[in-house]
Design an enzyme around this catalytic site. Structure first.
Site, mmCIF file in Angstrom:
data_model
loop_
_atom_site.group_PDB
_atom_site.id
_atom_site.type_symbol
_atom_site.label_atom_id
_atom_site.label_comp_id
_atom_site.label_asym_id
_atom_site.label_seq_id
_atom_site.Cartn_x
_atom_site.Cartn_y
_atom_site.Cartn_z
ATOM 1 N N LYS A 1 0.890 -1.174 0.000
ATOM 2 C CA LYS A 1 0.000 0.000 0.000
ATOM 3 C C LYS A 1 0.917 1.209 0.000
ATOM 4 O O LYS A 1 1.364 1.672 1.046
ATOM 5 C CB LYS A 1 -0.886 -0.035 1.243
ATOM 6 C CG LYS A 1 -2.031 0.958 1.245
ATOM 7 C CD LYS A 1 -2.920 0.726 2.471
ATOM 8 C CE LYS A 1 -3.956 1.799 2.608
ATOM 9 N NZ LYS A 1 -5.064 1.664 1.625
HETATM 10 C C1 LIG Z 1 -8.514 7.035 1.405
HETATM 11 C C2 LIG Z 1 -8.690 5.556 1.613
HETATM 12 C C3 LIG Z 1 -7.441 4.842 2.050
HETATM 13 C C4 LIG Z 1 -7.696 3.397 2.429
HETATM 14 N N1 LIG Z 1 -8.121 2.624 1.277
HETATM 15 C C5 LIG Z 1 -8.126 1.228 1.416
HETATM 16 C C6 LIG Z 1 -8.144 0.528 0.069
HETATM 17 C C7 LIG Z 1 -8.793 -0.710 -0.074
HETATM 18 C C8 LIG Z 1 -9.481 -1.387 1.101
HETATM 19 O O1 LIG Z 1 -8.503 -1.937 1.951
HETATM 20 P P1 LIG Z 1 -8.789 -2.115 3.496
HETATM 21 O O2 LIG Z 1 -10.106 -2.853 3.591
HETATM 22 O O3 LIG Z 1 -7.640 -2.894 4.020
HETATM 23 O O4 LIG Z 1 -8.883 -0.739 4.069
HETATM 24 C C9 LIG Z 1 -8.791 -1.354 -1.296
HETATM 25 N N2 LIG Z 1 -8.174 -0.800 -2.371
HETATM 26 C C10 LIG Z 1 -7.550 0.389 -2.280
HETATM 27 C C11 LIG Z 1 -6.900 0.965 -3.507
HETATM 28 C C12 LIG Z 1 -7.499 1.085 -1.045
HETATM 29 O O5 LIG Z 1 -6.856 2.278 -0.961
HETATM 30 C C13 LIG Z 1 -8.720 3.304 3.558
HETATM 31 O O6 LIG Z 1 -8.352 3.664 4.680
HETATM 32 O O7 LIG Z 1 -9.851 2.848 3.305
#
Ligand SMILES: CCC[C@H](NCc1c(COP(=O)(O)O)cnc(C)c1O)C(=O)O
Length: 306
Positions: free
Chosen positions: A160
């Site tokens: 990430k």
């Molecule tokens: C601004 C958002 C950043 C971050 N995005 C999380 C995120 C996810 C979902 O992953 P998880 O369920 O582990 O959070 C999937 N895919 C991407 C590109 C992401 O940035 C979040 O905190 O949700």
């Protein structure tokens, strides 16, 4: 108000510092070249007190992201988990969003500045529904992006990484400029990958489908949804999904730490199912929110009290 103009404290390189003095120099390597890794983590109010959701999994992913980029982090998982709890306590937050970040310092600005200091910081702040409170019930309108999600050998998608979010920003900016709420990105072969900041699920004839992890982030909320669906006896399958399969699905939803579980009402102006939040989406959403709020003992192991 800028994120910088807040009160409170931020954990930075091993100690709590005043929020407004948690600064970096303009010649910080990561600011120029985007090699930094981060997490989005949420803490929720529970009957036992504030608890961070799946803290271990987030911390492991953060350290794996750094490992993939050969960034030598000065802290182990236990230290980082304790620090995340400390930041929530120090800022007296009942429920909040945490942002751990690991970045490359400012000693040199050559492309691969191996000897630069690797810094770590963790901030936390109150952050409600990422896509809007009403979106959690009403769902959102999504547009397939003209931007393609990462190729697995262009970007190492198990990490990430900050720099990867240029792709997400471009996709989200394009969709919102056109009046949609979020973008859906396809992979390099044209199959559905994920949202700009979320994983995606579709429901068809009582089965939940989601893309495999080839091009999308190995989401922790995605993993939680798969576990919850299995526990509810709802069949789940990872498969390649085309955009028109989404048009013809009965239901669809995004998952993510910030987005939580957000129903998708339409894709490219094709209403999905009835256009309202579907029954399976609602069931997953309600079970998820009960789990994070400490109201379902089956998922108590996902919570770390601060
Ligand atoms: C601004 C958002 C950043 C971050 N995005 C999380 C995120 C996810 C979902 O992953 P998880 O369920 O582990 O959070 C999937 N895919 C991407 C590109 C992401 O940035 C979040 O905190 O949700």
């Amino acid at each position: 108000m800028s994120m910088a103009d807040r009160d409170g404290s931020i954990w930075m390189d091993g100690k709590l510092v005043d929020w407004r003095s948690a600064n970096v120099h303009v010649l910080t390597h990561s600011l120029h070249y985007g090699m930094a890794v981060f997490e989005g983590v949420r803490a929720y109010k529970t009957p036992e007190g504030t608890a961070i959701f799946r803290l271990q999994e987030h911390t492991r992913r953060l350290l794996n992201s750094a490992k993939i980029f050969q960034m030598k982090v000065g802290y182990d998982a236990d230290t980082l988990m304790a620090a995340q709890c400390e930041v929530v306590r120090a800022n007296k937050l009942e429920s909040c969003y945490l942002r751990p970040l690991i970045w490359v310092g400012s000693e040199k600005l050559g492309i691969s500045a191996r000897d630069n200091t690797i810094h770590t910081a963790i901030a936390a702040w109150s952050w409600g529904a990422y896509l809007g409170e009403e979106a959690l019930a009403q769902g959102i309108r999504v547009k397939t992006s003209s931007f393609t999600r990462h190729h697995v050998n262009v970007s190492l998608v198990r990490a990430k990484a900050s720099g990867y979010y240029i792709n997400s920003i471009l996709a989200n900016q394009e969709a919102t400029a056109l009046g949609y709420d979020e973008a859906l990105l396809l992979d390099t072969e044209g199959y559905v990958s994920e949202g700009s900041g979320e994983n995606v699920f579709v429901v068809r004839d009582g089965t939940i489908y989601t893309p495999d992890l080839a091009s999308c982030l190995d989401g922790i909320t995605r993993n939680s949804v798969l576990q919850i669906a299995t526990d509810l006896g709802i069949p789940v399958r990872e498969k390649r999904i085309t955009r028109d399969e989404m048009y013809c699905a009965d239901e669809a939803f995004f998952s993510g730490t910030a987005a939580e579980i957000t129903p998708i009402r339409s894709l490219d102006d094709r209403e999905i199912g009835s256009g309202a939040r579907g029954p399976i989406t609602k069931q997953i959403q309600e079970t998820f929110f009960a789990a994070v709020a400490g109201k379902n003992p089956k998922y108590r192991h996902w919570l770390t009290l601060v």
